[in-house]
Design an enzyme around this catalytic site. Structure first.
Site, short mmCIF file in Angstrom:
data_model
loop_
_atom_site.label_atom_id
_atom_site.label_comp_id
_atom_site.label_asym_id
_atom_site.label_seq_id
_atom_site.Cartn_x
_atom_site.Cartn_y
_atom_site.Cartn_z
N ARG A 165 1.48 -2.95 -13.92
CA ARG A 165 2.28 -3.19 -12.71
C ARG A 165 1.39 -3.89 -11.70
O ARG A 165 0.91 -3.30 -10.75
CB ARG A 165 2.82 -1.86 -12.17
N ASP A 197 13.70 4.04 -15.29
CA ASP A 197 13.37 5.36 -14.77
C ASP A 197 14.27 6.46 -15.34
O ASP A 197 13.92 7.64 -15.25
CB ASP A 197 13.45 5.37 -13.25
N CYS A 244 0.94 6.22 -11.92
CA CYS A 244 1.11 6.76 -13.25
C CYS A 244 0.80 5.70 -14.28
O CYS A 244 1.10 4.52 -14.09
CB CYS A 244 2.55 7.24 -13.45
N LYS A 273 14.38 8.06 -2.69
CA LYS A 273 12.94 7.87 -2.43
C LYS A 273 12.58 6.40 -2.40
O LYS A 273 11.84 5.93 -1.52
CB LYS A 273 12.12 8.58 -3.50
N ASN A 274 13.07 5.63 -3.38
CA ASN A 274 12.66 4.24 -3.50
C ASN A 274 13.26 3.35 -2.41
O ASN A 274 12.78 2.22 -2.22
CB ASN A 274 13.03 3.70 -4.88
N ARG A 333 7.15 14.91 -6.65
CA ARG A 333 7.00 13.62 -6.00
C ARG A 333 8.33 12.94 -5.73
O ARG A 333 8.47 12.18 -4.77
CB ARG A 333 6.12 12.71 -6.86
#
Length: 438
Positions: free
Chosen positions: A126, A314, A121, A24-25, A407
């Site tokens: 950030r 993560d 989130c 995903k990233n 997600r």
């Protein structure tokens, strides 16, 4: 309103082989950058059908691109010929932190971008000032409004190369500035760049599009600006975070699983820590095997998260879940996001013995076993942690707010079912507001 939840009947060892999901990233910045070419089609293979990807594709469509997403073949095709606006819709950006990745493509393609305040989130600070300062150094006019809106205009035909330094090696900051620098005039140097595997993969994607980047894989990137980027065909790297969840699930409940088409090098520190915990690890250049006989002792562990190549923040919640049944006391120090411990309450509900010290160390006293409970996923990574715990806990666990898990994990219930896990997706009714996106 309805909500996705996952019901898990845990305690059954996992076994079998499974193919790794694509990252995903890595994919999100690729989707955004596909908006730059003025002709041709960008084709991305292996794109998972997850909520964050769907949101990014929706954003691409709303700025004028033609998008096709074949969910069966996991192929995305983007034609950006008719991209016509740099104003990003607030109803998406306020719930999708990945929208920040559209700054670079919009400013280089159209000369301006308006990004309303981005959501995410609540795992800590950030800021996006890396992006603001970087684009200002590249010659753009940057305004940051009190409501959180970012407005960037380029008064010139192209951005201008410059010397850039990131206070922290932010992966989104690195990616955005790489985009701007790739189409700027002259030379740009980015110091303290991110070396996350996903950023390296993105560099290779940009290079295939025609960008001139040297120093890939190091903290110092040198970019010689080019006049245009071409539409290309590309397959992103496997998702090390999804692989980490599956590997640790087998480690916790026991069993023997192999993940194919994986990149063991991207998880080398994670695998080293699992080895320290007494988990059996075997690797080939493109696969990872994890094995543990149920009942075998799991050793306690010390973890300190760091930017890559350190232990990934993560996966910190997942290894915390694994340490809940270790034979002793584990110490976990989060150094990236101060609120990353949003999974702790859920694990405590499941019988874990965890305290957070005054200096923000997560201290986990191993217990004999976790117990099933009804819990709620506070974020995408907290949700992954609770799935892992549910797989290992005896009895029926219900994880609400499953949208967070969706997600980043494509049909996680199907992946675990392929390995023998007893998990199903259900729809529940809730009065809670729609969850924020990372």
């Amino acid at each position: 309103m309805s909500d996705i939840a996952f019901k898990i009947n845990g305690g059954k060892p996992l076994s079998g082989h499974i193919q790794a999901q694509r990252s995903k990233n890595a994919i999100l910045p690729m989707i955004a950058t596909a908006l730059i070419p003025k002709e041709g089609q960008t084709v991305l293979h292996g794109v998972p059908d997850i909520a964050d990807v769907r949101r990014a594709l929706e954003l691409a469509t709303l700025v004028g691109a033609e998008v096709e997403h074949d969910r069966e073949t996991h192929t995305v095709t983007i034609d950006a010929s008719n991209v016509n606006t740099g104003t990003l819709p607030v109803d998406i950006t306020e719930r999708f932190r990945g929208s920040v990745l559209f700054l670079g493509p919009m400013i280089t393609r159209l000369g301006y971008v308006r990004l309303p305040g981005i959501g995410g989130c609540d795992i800590g600070t950030r800021k996006i000032d890396f992006h603001h300062r970087g684009f200002a150094r590249l010659g753009a006019d940057v305004d940051y409004l009190e409501d959180g809106t970012t407005i960037i205009n380029n008064p010139r035909e192209r951005l201008v190369g410059s010397q850039l330094y990131l206070d922290l090696p932010s992966h989104t900051g690195t990616e955005n500035l790489l985009i701007g620098a790739s189409l700027a005039t002259g030379t740009t140097i980015i110091e303290n760049a991110s070396v996350e595997p996903e950023v390296i993969d993105f560099c290779h994607y940009l290079a295939k599009m025609g960008a001139n980047i040297s120093g890939i894989g190091t903290r110092r990137l040198t970019i010689e600006g080019v006049e245009e980027l071409q539409a290309v065909e590309y397959t992103p790297i496997p998702d090390r975070l999804v692989a980490g969840l599956l590997l640790m699930s087998a480690a916790l409940v026991g069993g023997d699983i192999t993940i194919r088409d994986a990149e063991p090098e991207h998880l080398r520190l994670v695998l080293a820590k699992l080895d320290q915990m007494g988990i059996g690890i075997d690797t080939t250049p493109d696969s990872i095997r994890v094995r543990r006989t149920p009942g075998d002792i799991i050793n306690p562990i010390n973890i300190m998260t760091e930017f890559y190549p350190g232990f990934p923040t993560d996966l910190q919640p997942c290894i915390a879940a694994l340490s809940t049944v270790a034979n002793g006391k584990s110490f976990i120090r989060e150094r990236i996001f101060e609120n990353r411990y949003d999974f702790v309450d859920g694990l405590i509900e499941m019988g874990a013995d965890i305290i957070i010290s005054q200096n923000n160390v997560c201290i986990v006293n191993g217990v004999k076993a976790l117990k099933a409970a009804n819990v709620r996923a506070a974020s995408i990574r907290a949700g992954a942690c609770l799935v892992l715990a549910g797989v290992g806990a005896e009895g029926e666990t219900l994880i609400e707010n499953g949208y967070q898990i969706d997600r980043g994990h494509e049909a996680i219930e199907v992946q675990l079912q392929q390995l023998g896990g007893r998990i199903e997706r259900i729809v529940t009714e809730t009065t809670l507001p729609e969850p924020a996106l990372l």
